[in-house]
Structure formats: structure tokens, C-alpha cells
Design an enzyme around this catalytic site. Sequence first.
Site, short mmCIF file in Angstrom:
data_model
loop_
_atom_site.label_atom_id
_atom_site.label_comp_id
_atom_site.label_asym_id
_atom_site.label_seq_id
_atom_site.Cartn_x
_atom_site.Cartn_y
_atom_site.Cartn_z
N LYS A 53 71.10 92.71 -12.33
CA LYS A 53 70.62 94.06 -12.63
C LYS A 53 71.34 95.04 -11.72
O LYS A 53 71.39 94.87 -10.50
CB LYS A 53 69.13 94.14 -12.32
CG LYS A 53 68.27 94.25 -13.55
CD LYS A 53 66.84 94.35 -13.11
CE LYS A 53 65.99 94.93 -14.20
NZ LYS A 53 64.61 95.08 -13.75
C1 E4P Z 1 62.22 95.89 -16.05
O1 E4P Z 1 63.39 95.58 -16.08
C2 E4P Z 1 61.71 96.99 -15.20
O2 E4P Z 1 62.02 96.75 -13.88
C3 E4P Z 1 60.23 97.18 -15.40
O3 E4P Z 1 59.94 97.08 -16.79
C4 E4P Z 1 59.72 98.47 -14.81
O4 E4P Z 1 58.39 98.66 -15.19
P1 E4P Z 1 57.44 99.74 -14.49
O5 E4P Z 1 57.90 101.11 -14.86
O6 E4P Z 1 56.07 99.45 -15.04
O7 E4P Z 1 57.53 99.51 -13.01
#
Ligand code: E4P
Length: 222
Positions: free
Chosen positions: A84
Site C-alpha cells: 500500500k
Molecule cells: C482500507 O484499505 C482502508 O485503510 C480502510 O478501509 C479505511 O477505513 P476507515 O476510513 O474506516 O478508517
Amino acid sequence: MKFFVDTANIDEIRQAKEWGFCDGVTTNPSLVVKEGKVFKDVVKEICKLVDPAPVSAEAISPDLENMVKEARAVAAWAKNVVVKIPMTEAGLQAVRLLAKDGIACNVTLVFSVNQALLAAKAGAAYVSPFVGRLDDVGEDGMALIADIMQVFKQYNFKTQVIVASVRNTAHVTRAALLGAHVSTIPFSVIKQLFRHPLTDKGIERFNDDWKKLPESARKLIG
Ligand code: E4P
């Protein structure tokens, strides 16, 4: 639509896998912190558990050189790791370099069509638009997904759209209607997907009626 589980919790991933609804996993630093474990250990454990499904794990350094170094290290932890990378100038330079070496990247923290377009042009395997966080600030997160899907289709990008920051079952329905490639879903929301009050009520009524049959007439097996 693929279902990724948005968690770093092993029990949740194991349960989703048993149900047959774990096509991959996404983690982020906030999710890993909740588990109170060593980052590398958690990611390796998840990769082994869901292999060959992809597992996203984040590179942290903001500068290009260190980001690329971290990304290469993370990518070497398991063959199903997806790195990521944050949506920044350095991030997209890193994606371009890593993609050339066959390292799959998931560009995270995407909040506009232009950011998604740049990530796709840089060679990202996935982009993660955060729908819930857009809703939180009074925008329409799912409208962004519709726009990104249209642009990607128009230009035949291979980059897959991961609907991220999913907060409720309506997000999942809309993601599927829009033809998103993936939804990454918190475990609590996956559980809710099974449920409908009329299903519960219907089962209860059928069970009650069934009991009205004499026992000799209730044989299913044998
Ligand atoms: C996934 O890749 C993200 O990190 C995650 O969905 C973020 O979610 P949030 O906005 O609820 O923290």
C-alpha cells in the site's frame, strides 16, 4: 465483486474465510495498532492464512528512497503481499518503479478522480478510494466510485478499484451495482450482510409451523 476483509485481526479473517467470503485482506497502520503485535509478524501470518489471496500492507516513509526500500522489503515477506502506497508525488514515483519490477501496489487515500487517474497511469494494481471518509465530510463517496469506474472503463485501465472505508451494507450494495472490482469490508459489516429482519421472522414462522406436524410426519432423513 471481490470481498476483501478490512482488518488485521486473525480471528475475523479466519471466520470470513470459513464463510467463503475472503478474497483478500487490507490492513492499515491503525488496524495493525489495534492488534498490539509486531507489524511484520501480523502481515506474514495473514498472508499465510489466506494464501494465495492478496494482502495489502502499508509502506510508511514519506520520501521516495525510503518508501521504495520499505516497499521492496514488505513485498519480500510473502508472494501474496500487495504494497500500500499513499497518494503523494513520491508515492506515485514509487509505484512506477515498483510496478516495473512486478511488485503490485495499492494506492491508498484516494479522494478524487484525478488522483485515481494518476495512480492508474503510474501502474498501480489497485486504487483505494475511501468512501466513508468522504461521506463524513458531507460528500458522496459512492459518486466518486461511479466516476472512477467510468474513467477506467473508458480508457481500459487494468487497475482495480477497491471501495475502501466501507461503513455500512448500503456501501456494499452500491459498490456491486457500480461494478467495482473489490469492496474491502470491515468484519462487522460482513456479518450484517447476512441479515434481514424478514429472513429471521420467516425462519421463526416456518419453524413454529413445522412443529405443528405430528413427529412421525417430520422425518427428513432416512
Ligand atoms: C482500507 O484499505 C482502508 O485503510 C480502510 O478501509 C479505511 O477505513 P476507515 O476510513 O474506516 O478508517
